[in-house]
Each structure stands twice: as C-alpha cells, then as structure tokens.
Scaffold this active site. Structure first.
Site, short mmCIF file in Angstrom:
data_model
loop_
_atom_site.label_atom_id
_atom_site.label_comp_id
_atom_site.label_asym_id
_atom_site.label_seq_id
_atom_site.Cartn_x
_atom_site.Cartn_y
_atom_site.Cartn_z
N HIS A 298 -36.18 -83.61 112.95
CA HIS A 298 -37.05 -84.79 112.83
C HIS A 298 -38.26 -84.52 111.75
O HIS A 298 -38.53 -83.10 111.72
CB HIS A 298 -37.84 -85.01 114.25
CG HIS A 298 -38.33 -83.87 114.77
ND1 HIS A 298 -37.56 -82.77 115.36
CD2 HIS A 298 -39.61 -83.19 114.84
CE1 HIS A 298 -38.70 -81.63 115.90
NE2 HIS A 298 -39.63 -82.17 115.51
N ASP B 162 -44.34 -90.66 118.58
CA ASP B 162 -44.54 -89.29 119.30
C ASP B 162 -45.18 -89.80 120.94
O ASP B 162 -46.06 -90.19 120.86
CB ASP B 162 -45.37 -88.32 118.63
CG ASP B 162 -45.01 -87.03 118.93
OD1 ASP B 162 -45.23 -86.55 120.25
OD2 ASP B 162 -44.45 -85.96 118.20
N ASN C 111 -40.78 -79.09 111.17
CA ASN C 111 -40.62 -77.60 111.64
C ASN C 111 -39.05 -77.30 111.91
O ASN C 111 -38.28 -78.29 112.17
CB ASN C 111 -41.44 -77.60 112.93
CG ASN C 111 -42.91 -78.01 113.02
OD1 ASN C 111 -43.65 -77.63 111.95
ND2 ASN C 111 -43.37 -78.65 113.78
N GLN D 86 -41.18 -75.37 115.99
CA GLN D 86 -40.09 -76.47 116.51
C GLN D 86 -39.91 -76.25 117.93
O GLN D 86 -39.88 -75.10 118.37
CB GLN D 86 -38.75 -76.22 115.54
CG GLN D 86 -37.85 -77.34 115.93
CD GLN D 86 -36.45 -77.25 115.06
OE1 GLN D 86 -36.34 -76.36 114.37
NE2 GLN D 86 -35.72 -78.52 115.23
P1 5GP Z 1 -41.60 -80.20 117.24
O1 5GP Z 1 -42.46 -79.16 117.76
O2 5GP Z 1 -40.33 -79.89 117.46
O3 5GP Z 1 -41.76 -80.26 115.61
O4 5GP Z 1 -41.96 -81.72 117.77
C1 5GP Z 1 -41.27 -82.46 118.73
C2 5GP Z 1 -42.35 -83.42 119.06
O5 5GP Z 1 -41.50 -84.47 119.90
C3 5GP Z 1 -43.72 -83.27 119.71
O6 5GP Z 1 -44.62 -83.70 118.75
C4 5GP Z 1 -43.49 -83.76 121.12
O7 5GP Z 1 -44.57 -84.39 121.29
C5 5GP Z 1 -42.46 -84.91 120.78
N1 5GP Z 1 -41.70 -85.26 121.91
C6 5GP Z 1 -41.15 -84.44 122.72
N2 5GP Z 1 -40.26 -85.19 123.75
C7 5GP Z 1 -40.36 -86.49 123.45
C8 5GP Z 1 -40.00 -87.70 124.15
O8 5GP Z 1 -39.21 -87.78 125.14
N3 5GP Z 1 -40.46 -88.88 123.48
C9 5GP Z 1 -41.10 -88.90 122.47
N4 5GP Z 1 -41.29 -89.98 122.03
N5 5GP Z 1 -41.60 -87.86 121.82
C10 5GP Z 1 -41.32 -86.61 122.38
#
Ligand code: 5GP
Ligand code: ZN
Length: 136
Positions: free
Chosen positions: A101, A32, A88, A95
């Site tokens: 994911h 992440d 999420n 999310q």
């Molecule tokens: P969510 O909030 O949708 O459950 O989590 C999305 C996650 O994706 C977040 O922890 C954020 O830091 C990660 N993330 C978003 N964009 C990128 C990216 O371009 N590369 C990587 N490696 N992680 C990302």
C-alpha cells in the site's frame, strides 16, 4: 490473487467495510482508519502483493502515477499545504499490514503528523564506502 488472512484483501473484497475515495480496475483507495492527518488515504492494489518486492514494474509504475494524480487532486480538494507519500516494506521499515500500500498523507502547516527519522552523523569516507557498495 487474494490472501484469506489479509485485512486489505478483505477490504478490496468488500468483506470488511471501508471508506473508498477512488476505485478503478486495479486499485482501491481508502481512508486510513488511524489517520496521521485529515484525508490520510491508502492506495491498495486489488490483488494481494505483500510488498514492493512482489509488485511487478508495471503495477509499481501505475501505483506511483496514481499516487501523484491523487496527491494533486487531494491537495486541491483539502487545501492542504504539503503532502507526504510513504510506502513501507517489511517489519523493519514499519510495515504492519503485509499487503502493498502507498500512504497519501496531506500535510497542513502546524499539524502534528510525524513522518521522519533521526539524523545521524556520517563521514565523507563512510559515504564513499556506501556509494561503492551501491554502485549499480
Ligand atoms: P503500514 O504501517 O503497514 O505502512 O500501514 C498500515 C496502515 O493501515 C496504518 O496506517 C493503519 O492505520 C491502516 N489500517 C490498518 N487496518 C485498517 C483497516 O481495517 N481499515 C483501514 N481503513 N485502515 C487500516
Ligand atoms: Zn492482501
């Protein structure tokens, strides 16, 4: 199927760089880029599914078995003290990237990662009523 507007599809396509820690036919696991702790990783299916509601039971089973295997391997490799597995679905849940994911979050005693919720009071009656609503 891929989604042209999806950042995780761009990552699994190789259009956007990522640090990959595991890959197989169905999944790519990346670090992440906004980690809650050292080693915070994301399991991404290589095909686009918005959330768990779109994921088949077969893919769901494979994703969560992979989460268990990686939690074990990461715990050994990082010598972490505990582990959160977070997933999420929809904006209301937090999310922010709408490509399914699973978060793999290694935990260390006294780290500052926050995975939690506010604890509310509930009566026995309210619990019975919810259980009735959820009586599958
Ligand atoms: P969510 O909030 O949708 O459950 O989590 C999305 C996650 O994706 C977040 O922890 C954020 O830091 C990660 N993330 C978003 N964009 C990128 C990216 O371009 N590369 C990587 N490696 N992680 C990302
Ligand atoms: Zn996608």
């Amino acid at each position: 199927m891929k989604n042209n507007d999806c950042i995780f599809c761009k990552i699994t396509n190789g259009e956007i760089p990522s640090v990959t820690i595991y890959e197989d036919e169905l999944f790519q696991v990346i670090l992440d880029r906004g980690p809650a702790s050292k080693g915070h990783a994301l399991i991404l299916p290589k095909q686009h599914y918005e959330d768990i509601y779109e994921l088949s039971e077969e893919m769901t089973a494979k994703a969560f078995v992979l989460a268990k295997k990686l939690a074990e391997k990461m715990t050994k490799a990082l010598s972490c003290d505990g582990f959160n597995i977070v997933q999420n679905n929809k904006e209301a849940s937090g999310q922010t990237v709408f490509h399914f994911h699973i978060h793999l979050i290694p935990r260390f005693i006294n780290d500052d990662a926050k995975v939690g919720w506010t604890v509310h009071d509930i009566t026995e009656e309210e619990m019975q009523s919810i259980a009735k609503q959820l009586n599958f």
